[in-house]
Design an enzyme around this catalytic site. Structure first.
Site, mmCIF file in Angstrom:
data_model
loop_
_atom_site.group_PDB
_atom_site.id
_atom_site.type_symbol
_atom_site.label_atom_id
_atom_site.label_comp_id
_atom_site.label_asym_id
_atom_site.label_seq_id
_atom_site.Cartn_x
_atom_site.Cartn_y
_atom_site.Cartn_z
ATOM 1 C CG ASP A 24 -1.921 -1.282 1.234
ATOM 2 O OD1 ASP A 24 -1.930 -2.030 0.262
ATOM 3 O OD2 ASP A 24 -2.403 -1.427 2.432
ATOM 4 C CE LYS A 50 -3.440 -4.455 1.390
ATOM 5 N NZ LYS A 50 -3.989 -4.020 2.485
ATOM 6 C CB CYS A 101 -2.073 -2.429 5.415
ATOM 7 S SG CYS A 101 -3.521 -1.685 5.247
#
Length: 180
Positions: free
Chosen positions: A14, A76, A108
């Site tokens: 991310d 995701k 995350c």
């Protein structure tokens, strides 16, 4: 205990455009992640890059995205990259070792790392390549991940373990271009 190039995957979590400005020391995190990606690619180590809700957080930061083929991007919605079952099906997802970089360290990254450990994978979190909005959250996450079995490493530790030995043409090339 060593990171092996033929048994490991670089997992970038991310590192996205809209989240980047909020991350403490984001320049260092992105620079280290780009460095790791370039070294991994030179050594034929697979790279997987996740994107958390890209419609809201945007795509992966351009400096990194420009290095990555489309097929290595895994979208995701869950915080853990394992929750939706896509990660292990991606190219390199079947490997025993994961070298992890990304954001946010306490969300995350941490949830993915803990799930990887629970799934029996060996995990190496690259300290200068993970970040959070607050440095205290990053510190707590690193401590917790270490306590549960992740190794906290530097990018050079990763590179030298992937290289395994000095004196080769590949070592000289990587050393000249990345380590100096």
């Amino acid at each position: 205990m060593l990171i092996h190039p033929d048994r490991s995957t670089l997992l970038l979590i991310d590192l996205q455009e809209r989240l980047a400005p909020a991350i403490h020391q984001v320049g260092q995190v992105l620079e280290a992640s780009v460095w790791l990606t370039r070294v991994a690619q030179r050594l034929a180590v697979p790279v997987i890059c996740t994107e958390q809700y890209p419609q809201g957080l945007g795509p992966t930061s351009p400096a990194l995205r420009g290095l990555l083929p489309d097929e290595c991007i895994v979208e995701k919605m869950h915080f853990s990259a394992l929750a939706e079952g896509k990660l292990f099906r991606a190219a390199g997802g079947d490997r025993a070792q994961f070298v992890v970089a990304g954001t946010e360290a306490h969300v995350c990254v941490q949830q993915t790392v803990l799930d990887l450990i629970a799934a029996g994978r060996r995990v190496f979190v690259v300290e200068e390549a993970v970040g959070s909005r607050r440095s205290t959250d990053k510190a707590l996450a690193l401590e917790r991940m270490r306590r549960h079995g992740a190794d906290i490493v530097s990018r050079e530790m990763v590179a030298f373990e992937w290289l395994q030995q000095a004196g080769t043409a590949l070592f000289r090339e990587i050393s000249r271009e990345f380590i100096r």
